[in-house]
Design a protein around this motif. Structure first.
Motif, PDB file in Angstrom:
ATOM      1  N   GLY A 142      44.865  17.277 -12.736  1.00 36.98           N
ATOM      2  CA  GLY A 142      43.996  16.656 -11.741  1.00 36.98           C
ATOM      3  C   GLY A 142      43.498  15.294 -12.197  1.00 36.98           C
ATOM      4  N   PHE A 143      43.198  15.177 -13.492  1.00 33.96           N
ATOM      5  CA  PHE A 143      42.731  13.900 -14.043  1.00 33.96           C
ATOM      6  C   PHE A 143      43.836  12.847 -13.982  1.00 33.96           C
ATOM      7  CE2 PHE A 143      41.691  11.301 -17.977  1.00 33.96           C
ATOM      8  CZ  PHE A 143      40.699  10.560 -17.346  1.00 33.96           C
ATOM      9  N   ASN A 144      45.064  13.264 -14.242  1.00 34.40           N
ATOM     10  CA  ASN A 144      46.214  12.359 -14.152  1.00 34.40           C
ATOM     11  C   ASN A 144      46.344  11.807 -12.732  1.00 34.40           C
ATOM     12  OD1 ASN A 144      48.613  10.978 -14.479  1.00 34.40           O
ATOM     13  ND2 ASN A 144      49.767  12.706 -15.277  1.00 34.40           N
ATOM     14  N   THR A 145      46.236  12.699 -11.750  1.00 35.80           N
ATOM     15  CA  THR A 145      46.304  12.275 -10.344  1.00 35.80           C
ATOM     16  C   THR A 145      45.150  11.323 -10.006  1.00 35.80           C
ATOM     17  OG1 THR A 145      47.337  14.381  -9.746  1.00 35.80           O
ATOM     18  CG2 THR A 145      46.370  13.089  -7.957  1.00 35.80           C
ATOM     19  N   PHE A 146      43.964  11.643 -10.510  1.00 38.04           N
ATOM     20  CA  PHE A 146      42.781  10.801 -10.282  1.00 38.04           C
ATOM     21  C   PHE A 146      42.998   9.392 -10.821  1.00 38.04           C
ATOM     22  CE2 PHE A 146      38.826   9.127 -12.179  1.00 38.04           C
ATOM     23  CZ  PHE A 146      38.050   8.996 -11.045  1.00 38.04           C
ATOM     24  N   LEU A 147      43.574   9.276 -12.020  1.00 40.11           N
ATOM     25  CA  LEU A 147      43.833   7.962 -12.616  1.00 40.11           C
ATOM     26  C   LEU A 147      44.784   7.138 -11.762  1.00 40.11           C
ATOM     27  CD1 LEU A 147      44.235   8.900 -16.400  1.00 40.11           C
ATOM     28  CD2 LEU A 147      42.336   7.657 -15.372  1.00 40.11           C
ATOM     29  N   GLN A 148      45.814   7.802 -11.209  1.00 42.81           N
ATOM     30  CA  GLN A 148      46.845   7.071 -10.471  1.00 42.81           C
ATOM     31  C   GLN A 148      46.451   6.774  -9.027  1.00 42.81           C
ATOM     32  OE1 GLN A 148      50.991   8.141 -11.216  1.00 42.81           O
ATOM     33  NE2 GLN A 148      50.344   9.578 -12.785  1.00 42.81           N
ATOM     34  N   THR A 149      45.393   7.438  -8.542  1.00 37.53           N
ATOM     35  CA  THR A 149      44.946   7.190  -7.170  1.00 37.53           C
ATOM     36  C   THR A 149      43.643   6.384  -7.150  1.00 37.53           C
ATOM     37  OG1 THR A 149      43.891   9.387  -7.185  1.00 37.53           O
ATOM     38  CG2 THR A 149      46.093   9.207  -6.191  1.00 37.53           C
ATOM     39  N   ALA A 150      42.599   6.937  -7.745  1.00 41.47           N
ATOM     40  CA  ALA A 150      41.289   6.279  -7.712  1.00 41.47           C
ATOM     41  C   ALA A 150      41.283   4.954  -8.469  1.00 41.47           C
ATOM     42  CB  ALA A 150      40.219   7.218  -8.268  1.00 41.47           C
ATOM     43  N   HIS A 151      42.026   4.896  -9.590  1.00 43.76           N
ATOM     44  CA  HIS A 151      42.038   3.675 -10.401  1.00 43.76           C
ATOM     45  C   HIS A 151      43.382   2.949 -10.360  1.00 43.76           C
ATOM     46  CE1 HIS A 151      38.041   3.895 -12.225  1.00 43.76           C
ATOM     47  NE2 HIS A 151      38.188   5.194 -12.161  1.00 43.76           N
ATOM     48  N   ARG A 152      44.303   3.443  -9.538  1.00 45.85           N
ATOM     49  CA  ARG A 152      45.600   2.793  -9.316  1.00 45.85           C
ATOM     50  C   ARG A 152      46.348   2.509 -10.616  1.00 45.85           C
ATOM     51  NH1 ARG A 152      44.108  -1.563  -4.492  1.00 45.85           N
ATOM     52  NH2 ARG A 152      43.336  -0.016  -3.000  1.00 45.85           N
ATOM     53  N   CYS A 153      46.229   3.422 -11.558  1.00 46.50           N
ATOM     54  CA  CYS A 153      46.993   3.290 -12.810  1.00 46.50           C
ATOM     55  C   CYS A 153      48.461   3.614 -12.527  1.00 46.50           C
ATOM     56  CB  CYS A 153      46.463   4.262 -13.871  1.00 46.50           C
ATOM     57  SG  CYS A 153      44.843   3.851 -14.522  1.00 46.50           S
ATOM     58  N   HIS A 154      49.359   2.856 -13.106  1.00 47.93           N
ATOM     59  CA  HIS A 154      50.770   3.232 -13.064  1.00 47.93           C
ATOM     60  C   HIS A 154      50.974   4.437 -13.981  1.00 47.93           C
ATOM     61  CE1 HIS A 154      51.910  -0.167 -10.643  1.00 47.93           C
ATOM     62  NE2 HIS A 154      51.330  -1.004 -11.488  1.00 47.93           N
ATOM     63  N   HIS A 155      52.155   5.041 -13.881  1.00 50.75           N
ATOM     64  CA  HIS A 155      52.422   6.265 -14.660  1.00 50.75           C
ATOM     65  C   HIS A 155      52.167   6.051 -16.145  1.00 50.75           C
ATOM     66  CE1 HIS A 155      54.384   9.990 -15.918  1.00 50.75           C
ATOM     67  NE2 HIS A 155      55.029   9.273 -16.822  1.00 50.75           N
ATOM     68  N   ASN A 156      52.746   4.984 -16.712  1.00 49.59           N
ATOM     69  CA  ASN A 156      52.595   4.742 -18.150  1.00 49.59           C
ATOM     70  C   ASN A 156      51.156   4.429 -18.529  1.00 49.59           C
ATOM     71  OD1 ASN A 156      55.303   5.166 -18.329  1.00 49.59           O
ATOM     72  ND2 ASN A 156      55.851   3.118 -18.985  1.00 49.59           N
ATOM     73  N   GLY A 157      50.421   3.769 -17.631  1.00 45.17           N
ATOM     74  CA  GLY A 157      49.013   3.485 -17.895  1.00 45.17           C
ATOM     75  C   GLY A 157      48.184   4.759 -17.948  1.00 45.17           C
ATOM     76  N   ALA A 158      48.467   5.689 -17.022  1.00 45.90           N
ATOM     77  CA  ALA A 158      47.763   6.977 -17.021  1.00 45.90           C
ATOM     78  C   ALA A 158      48.091   7.774 -18.273  1.00 45.90           C
ATOM     79  CB  ALA A 158      48.134   7.765 -15.763  1.00 45.90           C
ATOM     80  N   ILE A 159      49.359   7.750 -18.678  1.00 43.10           N
ATOM     81  CA  ILE A 159      49.781   8.465 -19.889  1.00 43.10           C
ATOM     82  C   ILE A 159      49.067   7.899 -21.106  1.00 43.10           C
ATOM     83  CG2 ILE A 159      51.739   8.901 -21.432  1.00 43.10           C
ATOM     84  CD1 ILE A 159      51.710  10.586 -18.842  1.00 43.10           C
ATOM     85  N   ASN A 160      48.872   6.597 -21.134  1.00 39.52           N
ATOM     86  CA  ASN A 160      48.185   5.943 -22.248  1.00 39.52           C
ATOM     87  C   ASN A 160      46.740   6.441 -22.376  1.00 39.52           C
ATOM     88  OD1 ASN A 160      46.898   3.153 -23.540  1.00 39.52           O
ATOM     89  ND2 ASN A 160      49.012   3.570 -24.132  1.00 39.52           N
ATOM     90  N   ILE A 161      46.058   6.624 -21.245  1.00 40.47           N
ATOM     91  CA  ILE A 161      44.690   7.148 -21.249  1.00 40.47           C
ATOM     92  C   ILE A 161      44.679   8.621 -21.645  1.00 40.47           C
ATOM     93  CG2 ILE A 161      42.696   7.680 -19.787  1.00 40.47           C
ATOM     94  CD1 ILE A 161      42.886   4.753 -20.381  1.00 40.47           C
TER      95      ILE A 161
END
Length: 408
Positions: A170-189
Motif C-alpha cells: 500500500g505504501f508503494n502505491t501511495f508513493l507512486q500516486t500521491a507523490h508521483r514517484c516513478h517505480h525506481n524512485g519508490a523502490i529507492n524510498i
C-alpha cells in the motif's frame, strides 16, 4: 479452514553453563504460532535433579520444591502477559511477551517513533559512514510514512508488528500516486524502510521480516541523454540573449569537458586547480557525494572558461570559480537554453557528466581512466554513464582484418 493459534511455555537447562556446584540455569522457551524465543528465568537447579521431559526438578528436597514453585509462577506470569497483550489488541507474539517480561512498564515499540530515532541515528553518521543526501532520504521516508499511515490507517502511528506485506504494498502505491514517484524512485524510498526493518530485526524488536517476500527490483532506466559534438559546438557558438543564460551555458559546457556533477562544480574553488611538473593544470577534488578524489586534466575549452570567470565579482566575493545557481534553476534555464539552440533533448546538469564519459570512451580513453576522472570506485559504476557510439563500433570493426581467400 481457520488458522489455529498455538501458544506453549516449556523449560530446559542450559547444560553448557554448568557451574562448579553442579547447577545450570533454567531457560524458558516461549512459542507462539510456531515462533519461539528463549529467556533466562533467573533460577538454577542441579543437573542430576532435572527431568528434561517434564521440564521440572525431580528431587524431594526443599530446593527442588522451591524451583518447581518458581517455574509454576513464571509460567503463570507468561500466560497472564499473553492474555493481557491480546486484550490490548496486540498479537501476543514471543517477542512482545519477552519485552513485557524484561520491562513490565515499558510501552510497545511503535513504527514511526522508532523510525524517527533511527533517522537521528543516521544523521549522526553523516560525514563518517553516509552523506547528508542519504540522511535526508530517511527523513523523507519518515514524512511519507506519517502521511500514508494517517491517510490509510487513520492513525498517527502503528506498532512495529503491524508492518506487513500489505502495509508495504500500500505504501508503494501511495508513493507512486500521491507523490508521483516513478517505480525506481519508490523502490529507492522502500529500500530505506527495508534497512530500518533489518535494524529492528537485529535488535529483536520484531520476529518476522515483512520484506521477506516483497521484491524491490528496479526496472532498467532509459538510456541517459548526452550531447553530440555538433550540439556542443552549436551551444558554444550560439550568442546568448542575456548574461544569465550565458553563465548557465558556460558552466554546462565546462561540465561536458570535465565530467563534474552539479554539487562538485557548485563547490569548485581555486585550491582545487593544481599544476603538475609538466605544466598541465588539473582539477583535484574529492567528490561531494562520496569523497572519492577526482583527477581531471583541463583541456583548452575549460581553461578558457576558467579564465573568463577569473575576474567575476560574484566569484571573488564567495571564493568560488563559477556563479552557480541552485540545481532547480540551472535545470530550468538549461531547458530554455535547449530551445534557443534547437536541441531536441532534455538538458539537465547531469547530462554534461554523461556527455563527458561518452566522448572520453568514444575517443579511446580507457574505462579505468574515465572512472578515475569521474571519481568512481569501480568501472561498473562508470558503465552507467557511458554509451557506445555507432562510430566507435565502426572504427573498432574496421580494425579487424578480413583475410578470406574466397569468392562469392
Amino acid at each position: 479452514m481457520l488458522n489455529r493459534k498455538t501458544f506453549f511455555v516449556s523449560f530446559f537447562l542450559r547444560r553448557d553453563r554448568v557451574m562448579k556446584n553442579g547447577t545450570a540455569p533454567i531457560m524458558a522457551r516461549i512459542s507462539v504460532n510456531g515462533i519461539a524465543k528463549e529467556i533466562y528465568t533467573q533460577c538454577r537447579t542441579a543437573v542430576d535433579k532435572w527431568d528434561p521431559a517434564k521440564g521440572r526438578a525431580t528431587g524431594r528436597d526443599r530446593l527442588s520444591y522451591e524451583v518447581n514453585a518458581y517455574i509454576d509462577d513464571f509460567r503463570a506470569k507468561v500466560i497472564e502477559i499473553y492474555r493481557t497483550l491480546q486484550a490490548e489488541g496486540f498479537e501476543g507474539n514471543a517477542i512482545e511477551i519477552k519485552e513485557r517480561l524484561k520491562s513490565p512498564g515499558k510501552q510497545v515499540r511503535m513504527l514511526l517513533a522508532e523510525l524517527m530515532l533511527y533517522c537521528e541515528k543516521r544523521q549522526k553518521e553523516v560525514g563518517v559512514r553516509i552523506t547528508q543526501l542519504t540522511s535526508n532520504k530517511y527523513y523523507r521516508l519518515c514524512r511519507y510514512l506519517h502521511e500514508y499511515t494517517r491517510l490509510e490507517y487513520k492513525k498517527e502511528d502503528i506498532r512495529l508488528t503491524e508492518v506487513t506485506y500489505g502495509y508495504l504494498d500500500g505504501f508503494n502505491t501511495f508513493l507512486q500516486t500521491a507523490h508521483r514517484c516513478h517505480h525506481n524512485g519508490a523502490i529507492n524510498i522502500l529500500d530505506c524502510l527495508r534497512n530500518f526493518i533489518l535494524y529492528c530485526l537485529r535488535n529483536e524488536w520484531i520476529e518476522k521480516n515483512p520484506f521477506k517476500n516483497y521484491k524491490l527490483k528496479e526496472v532498467a532506466p532509459p538510456p541517459k541523454e548526452h550531447l553530440t559534438k555538433k550540439e556542443i559546438e552549436m551551444l558554444i557558438a550560439k550568442p546568448m540573449p542575456n548574461l544569465r543564460l550565458g553563465n548557465v551555458r558556460d558552466i554546462f559546457v565546462f561540465c561536458c569537458f570535465t565530467g563534474l556533477a552539479f554539487s562538485d562544480i557548485h563547490g569548485l574553488r581555486k585550491e582545487h586547480i593544481v599544476e603538475d611538473s609538466n605544466g598541465v593544470r588539473w582539477i583535484r577534488k574529492g567528490r561531494q557525494k562520496t569523497k572519492i578524489m577526482c583527477n581531471i586534466p583541463l583541456m583548452e575549452i575549460p581553461l578558457k572558461i576558467l579564465e573568463k570567470y577569473s575576474t567575476n565579482e560574484y566569484c571573488k566575493k564567495h571564493g568560488v570559480l563559477f556563479p552557480v545557481l541552485c540545481n532547480q534553476k540551472m535545470n530550468a534555464y538549461l531547458k530554455e537554453l535547449a530551445d534557443i539552440c534547437g536541441i531536441k533533448k532534455t538538458l539537465t546538469t547531469h547530462v554534461g557528466r554523461h556527455t563527458f564519459a561518452t566522448f572520453a570512451l568514444a575517443n579511446g580513453v580507457s574505462i579505468e581512466s574515465v572512472a578515475k576522472m569521474l571519481g568512481h570506485t569501480n568501472v561498473q559504476m562508470t558503465r552507467h554513464y557511458a554509451r557506445v557510439l555507432d562510430r566507435t563500433v565502426i572504427r573498432e570493426m574496421s580494425q579487424i582484418k578480413m583475410d578470406f581467400h574466397i569468392s562469392i
